[in-house]
Design a protein around this motif. Structure first.
Motif, PDB file in Angstrom:
ATOM      1  N   PRO A 115      40.736  50.676  53.145  1.00 38.28           N
ATOM      2  CA  PRO A 115      42.081  51.201  52.881  1.00 38.28           C
ATOM      3  C   PRO A 115      42.673  50.718  51.558  1.00 38.28           C
ATOM      4  O   PRO A 115      43.469  51.429  50.943  1.00 38.28           O
ATOM      5  CB  PRO A 115      42.909  50.679  54.072  1.00 38.28           C
ATOM      6  N   GLY A 116      42.289  49.525  51.118  1.00 36.18           N
ATOM      7  CA  GLY A 116      42.861  48.980  49.891  1.00 36.18           C
ATOM      8  C   GLY A 116      41.944  49.061  48.693  1.00 36.18           C
ATOM      9  O   GLY A 116      42.218  48.436  47.662  1.00 36.18           O
ATOM     10  N   ALA A 117      40.861  49.848  48.799  1.00 35.85           N
ATOM     11  CA  ALA A 117      39.884  49.899  47.711  1.00 35.85           C
ATOM     12  C   ALA A 117      40.510  50.399  46.415  1.00 35.85           C
ATOM     13  O   ALA A 117      40.215  49.885  45.326  1.00 35.85           O
ATOM     14  CB  ALA A 117      38.707  50.791  48.113  1.00 35.85           C
ATOM     15  N   TYR A 124      41.880  45.279  39.378  1.00 35.43           N
ATOM     16  CA  TYR A 124      40.799  44.883  38.471  1.00 35.43           C
ATOM     17  C   TYR A 124      41.064  45.399  37.054  1.00 35.43           C
ATOM     18  O   TYR A 124      41.025  44.642  36.073  1.00 35.43           O
ATOM     19  CB  TYR A 124      39.474  45.435  39.004  1.00 35.43           C
ATOM     20  N   VAL A 125      41.350  46.694  36.939  1.00 34.10           N
ATOM     21  CA  VAL A 125      41.465  47.313  35.615  1.00 34.10           C
ATOM     22  C   VAL A 125      42.726  46.856  34.889  1.00 34.10           C
ATOM     23  O   VAL A 125      42.684  46.470  33.720  1.00 34.10           O
ATOM     24  CB  VAL A 125      41.430  48.844  35.742  1.00 34.10           C
ATOM     25  N   LEU A 126      43.870  46.886  35.584  1.00 35.96           N
ATOM     26  CA  LEU A 126      45.121  46.532  34.909  1.00 35.96           C
ATOM     27  C   LEU A 126      45.147  45.059  34.519  1.00 35.96           C
ATOM     28  O   LEU A 126      45.681  44.696  33.467  1.00 35.96           O
ATOM     29  CB  LEU A 126      46.310  46.872  35.797  1.00 35.96           C
ATOM     30  N   PHE A 127      44.580  44.213  35.351  1.00 41.09           N
ATOM     31  CA  PHE A 127      44.508  42.794  35.016  1.00 41.09           C
ATOM     32  C   PHE A 127      43.581  42.590  33.820  1.00 41.09           C
ATOM     33  O   PHE A 127      43.820  41.734  32.959  1.00 41.09           O
ATOM     34  CB  PHE A 127      44.000  42.015  36.228  1.00 41.09           C
ATOM     35  N   MET A 263      47.145  43.730  54.357  1.00 40.48           N
ATOM     36  CA  MET A 263      45.718  43.458  54.151  1.00 40.48           C
ATOM     37  C   MET A 263      45.114  44.456  53.164  1.00 40.48           C
ATOM     38  O   MET A 263      44.222  44.118  52.388  1.00 40.48           O
ATOM     39  CB  MET A 263      44.968  43.511  55.486  1.00 40.48           C
ATOM     40  N   ALA A 264      45.596  45.696  53.214  1.00 34.81           N
ATOM     41  CA  ALA A 264      45.149  46.682  52.227  1.00 34.81           C
ATOM     42  C   ALA A 264      45.709  46.330  50.845  1.00 34.81           C
ATOM     43  O   ALA A 264      44.998  46.403  49.833  1.00 34.81           O
ATOM     44  CB  ALA A 264      45.584  48.083  52.637  1.00 34.81           C
ATOM     45  N   PHE A 265      46.971  45.916  50.817  1.00 34.31           N
ATOM     46  CA  PHE A 265      47.616  45.613  49.540  1.00 34.31           C
ATOM     47  C   PHE A 265      47.003  44.410  48.849  1.00 34.31           C
ATOM     48  O   PHE A 265      46.881  44.379  47.616  1.00 34.31           O
ATOM     49  CB  PHE A 265      49.116  45.380  49.769  1.00 34.31           C
ATOM     50  N   LEU A 266      46.598  43.404  49.625  1.00 36.89           N
ATOM     51  CA  LEU A 266      46.062  42.189  48.987  1.00 36.89           C
ATOM     52  C   LEU A 266      44.717  42.421  48.316  1.00 36.89           C
ATOM     53  O   LEU A 266      44.215  41.548  47.604  1.00 36.89           O
ATOM     54  CB  LEU A 266      45.993  41.036  49.979  1.00 36.89           C
ATOM     55  N   MET A 267      44.137  43.611  48.511  1.00 40.65           N
ATOM     56  CA  MET A 267      42.935  43.938  47.742  1.00 40.65           C
ATOM     57  C   MET A 267      43.246  43.963  46.250  1.00 40.65           C
ATOM     58  O   MET A 267      42.344  43.793  45.421  1.00 40.65           O
ATOM     59  CB  MET A 267      42.380  45.287  48.200  1.00 40.65           C
ATOM     60  N   GLN A 268      44.506  44.174  45.906  1.00 40.35           N
ATOM     61  CA  GLN A 268      44.932  44.078  44.504  1.00 40.35           C
ATOM     62  C   GLN A 268      44.628  42.685  43.957  1.00 40.35           C
ATOM     63  O   GLN A 268      44.157  42.530  42.831  1.00 40.35           O
ATOM     64  CB  GLN A 268      46.427  44.375  44.400  1.00 40.35           C
ATOM     65  N   GLN A 272      41.977  41.430  40.931  1.00 43.70           N
ATOM     66  CA  GLN A 272      42.309  40.529  39.830  1.00 43.70           C
ATOM     67  C   GLN A 272      41.329  39.357  39.770  1.00 43.70           C
ATOM     68  O   GLN A 272      40.872  38.962  38.687  1.00 43.70           O
ATOM     69  CB  GLN A 272      43.734  40.021  39.998  1.00 43.70           C
ATOM     70  N   LEU A 273      41.012  38.821  40.940  1.00 42.92           N
ATOM     71  CA  LEU A 273      40.096  37.679  40.995  1.00 42.92           C
ATOM     72  C   LEU A 273      38.701  38.070  40.502  1.00 42.92           C
ATOM     73  O   LEU A 273      38.088  37.358  39.685  1.00 42.92           O
ATOM     74  CB  LEU A 273      40.022  37.152  42.433  1.00 42.92           C
ATOM     75  N   ILE A 274      38.196  39.203  40.974  1.00 41.34           N
ATOM     76  CA  ILE A 274      36.861  39.654  40.573  1.00 41.34           C
ATOM     77  C   ILE A 274      36.835  39.972  39.086  1.00 41.34           C
ATOM     78  O   ILE A 274      35.864  39.661  38.385  1.00 41.34           O
ATOM     79  CB  ILE A 274      36.439  40.877  41.417  1.00 41.34           C
TER      80      ILE A 274
END
Length: 691
Positions: A115-117, A124-127, A263-268, A272-274
């Protein structure tokens, strides 16, 4: 009530009843509910409908809503429910591990990662864009430096501006599209736009450096449109797919809806971490294992192009998944539109939302605006303490490592928010107020003692405030604003309201990015804290606390509003606990009446049952598939006793309502009269005009 429900097990027959042996207990013993032939009394109805009208996670055995209990009893009841639920979940996890040690991982992947993909790829991109700027500055100082000679300073600045503006346009546009065409189309469209945008960013080029910057900036604008759409469409679809907003309310909705969305939102945060870890690895690979300057232009080209090409692969898979694996993403919206007899965009719902929920719109948009100023302002700390504590502050690697630490701290905040966001004694509103307050404190302290905290003597405390501001931003307004911007509004307009709130919020980031170019660092610390204070006050005054309130009940109230019968609604959606201070001052909760609401709920369910019964009869008579398909007659959570009660107590005329001559059956089979009016309209024709 216990004397009305008779339990069948091994028993002695009552006097006058022929004894029929039931044999030993088998686990299939059942209760006898009063039949329709008996007189209709409130106790009989409550006996049959108690599991629907008074679920045990919200009501005591005597039918008292948890928020109506005295404080001591309220604490005991809420703790009992939450402890039992925690124990149940732990047992479930244990049984899953016993059956398959990896099954909890697959469950998390299905319920959080998928759900948060989109938000993960967006993070990832914006960070990455912000992280790459110091690398570009080091490799091409004639373009990205303080005094560019080969590039236009305006075009370099526009990289940030166009990115943010693209996000804002996407948030508004896709919010409307999500309510107009459907959630599924919005999901597919966003993934496709992000995929094409990533290809554009990866392949961006120019005849000279300035041409490349222009191409890069417009590619980010295009990608930003897809990113912006992810906010309203991911929030609404994950919320509506996790629960049944238009069906029977569920225990899972009330107890875990906030957790599922966050939980979907924290994929953001994972994005960033990845990204930060990936950039560090790529720098070491292409820079011969060394992270220190100077950085060759070829090395930098490889790093940033590969870093953007990697998420393009994941985004292409996301397009496939949303197109072929999410066919029912728009189901709840379609059901809500059909109930209101609306096709296309529901303009009436937009108007009614502004009239009835204007204060909520101010809360969700205003607090998001304040939060984004803080979110952008968090970077103010880093450059200052790196300059003091690092002996090699010209190295890009130094800043990236500190970024990595900060993201890890933020992830703790994300996860703690998902754990406590459904806690009835903390929940959404308190979490957001505390988060804003702590961010205010973390910024206002160094503002007035700036020289001390940026000196070697105070730099450790300055670092601590930096990490704490990151933690409380995630364990507070950043997580809550994403959830409540959709949660507090009705289904037909939910994506639009979320998109509008997110757009206004992103304008806070735009304000910060422009304003910070014209004021010095200490002045920035003077300016930023007051947005935290403003966010806390907006939350306190205008934001309702929807913790523990299921979407079904909010949709039920909305049905009354659509029918022009708002004053006739008496349920828990207008309980003072679930209203903002502004709504309470305006008297919105004055009609709350638990006793009246019980009868209304039963009559509302009768209307729904009658509509479904008419659909079945229409289909059995050869009338074809009713509007909306088979899912609209799904009532598996209603017991046989409920069906039997309605069959024996519903006026036959209600089940034989005919359409007016010349009207098509399409869209009318499930038209629901205004709630609570069945007793007035029994036997009359229902043409849906009241909606």
């Amino acid at each position: 009530m216990a004397d009305i429900i008779r339990h069948h097990g091994r028993h002695e027959p009552t006097i006058g009843e022929i004894p029929v042996p039931h044999g030993p207990a088998t686990g299939n013993e059942h209760d006898h509910y009063p039949g329709g032939g008996m007189p209709r009394t409130p106790d009989q109805e409550r006996a049959i409908f108690q599991y629907l009208t008074h679920p045990d996670d919200c009501y005591t055995e005597d039918g008292t809503y948890w928020a109506d209990l005295p404080l001591r009893k309220r604490v005991a009841f809420v703790n009992k429910v939450q402890n039992e639920e925690a124990l149940r979940e732990l047992k479930t996890i244990g049984s899953m591990i016993k059956a398959d040690p990896l099954s909890p991982v697959s469950w998390y992947f299905r319920n959080a990662v998928l759900p948060g993909a989109g938000l993960g790829l967006e993070g990832y991109v914006l960070f990455s864009i912000g992280n790459l700027e110091p690398l570009f500055r080091s490799a091409w100082p004639q373009c990205w430096g303080k005094n560019p000679t080969e590039c236009s300073a305006n075009w370099v600045a526009s990289v940030t501006y166009l990115e943010v503006i693209g996000i804002m346009v996407g948030q508004m546009a896709v919010g409307v599209i999500g309510d107009w065409i459907g959630r599924r189309w919005g999901l597919i469209q966003d993934a496709a736009i992000m995929f094409v945008g990533l290809l554009m960013i990866t392949a961006s080029w120019g005849l000279n450096l300035n041409g490349w910057v222009i191409c890069y900036a417009w590619s980010l604008f295009f990608y930003g449109f897809g990113v912006g759409g992810e906010y309203p469409i991911t929030a609404t679809s994950s919320m509506e797919n996790a629960v049944s907003a238009g069906k029977l309310s569920t225990r899972d909705d009330r107890l875990h809806r906030g957790r599922k969305v966050t939980m979907a939102f924290l994929m953001q945060g994972w994005g960033q971490l990845i990204n930060q870890a990936m950039l560090i690895i790529l720098l070491l690979i292409f820079h011969h294992g060394d992270g220190n300057p100077p950085y060759g232009t070829t090395t930098v080209q490889w790093i940033w192009r590969v870093s953007f090409a990697i998420p393009a692969i994941g985004t292409l898979w996301l397009v496939y998944y949303r197109a072929y694996k999410m066919p029912h993403a728009s189901r709840q919206l379609a059901a809500a539109k059909k109930k209101s007899n609306v096709t296309g965009y529901d303009v009436d719902s937009l108007r009614l939302t502004c009239n009835f929920f204007g204060g909520r719109l101010l809360a969700t948009a205003g607090t998001w605006f304040c939060n984004d100023v803080f979110f952008y302002g968090n970077k103010l700390f880093q450059a200052q303490f790196i300059a003091v504590i690092s002996s090699n502050n010209n190295s890009v690697m130094t800043g990236w490592i500190w970024n990595l630490y900060n993201v890890i701290v933020s992830m703790v905040g994300y996860y703690l928010a998902s754990i406590l966001i459904d806690n009835k004694f903390y929940g959404r509103k308190m979490m957001q107020q505390v988060g804003f307050l702590m961010c205010f404190i973390m910024f206002v302290i160094p503002a007035f003692k700036y020289e001390y905290y940026t000196s070697p003597a105070g730099i450790k405390a300055f670092q601590a405030m930096y990490f704490l501001s990151s933690f409380f931003n995630q364990f507070g307004p950043n997580s809550v604003t994403f959830l409540v911007a959709g949660e507090v509004f009705p289904t037909p307009i939910r994506a639009s309201a979320h998109g509008f709130s997110a757009c206004i919020g992103k304008s806070g980031a735009l304000l910060a990015s422009v304003l910070y170019n014209y004021i010095d660092t200490q002045t920035k610390f003077y300016v930023v804290p007051w947005f935290g204070l403003a966010g806390m006050l907006l939350t306190w005054l205008f934001l309702p606390d929807t913790t523990g309130l299921d979407l079904k009940e909010q949709e039920r109230r909305w049905t009354y509003i659509r029918a022009g019968k708002d004053a006739d609604y008496h349920g828990i959606a207008i309980h003072p606990k679930h209203l903002s201070l502004w709504e309470r001052i305006r008297g919105v909760g004055k009609n709350y009446n638990p006793e009246l609401d019980i009868q209304q709920k039963i009559e509302d369910m009768r209307e729904e049952w009658a509509g479904k019964e008419r659909m079945r009869r229409h289909k059995e008579a050869g009338g074809g598939e009713p509007t909306g398909g088979a899912e609209d007659i799904d009532d598996e959570e209603w017991t046989n006793e409920v069906h039997d009660y309605f069959r024996k107590t519903t006026d036959v005329g209600v089940l034989q309502q005919q359409e007016k001559p010349g009207e098509s059956s399409k869209g009318k089979a499930m038209m629901t009269p205004p709630p609570g009016l069945m007793s007035e309209k029994a036997g009359e024709a229902s043409d849906g005009s009241s909606n």
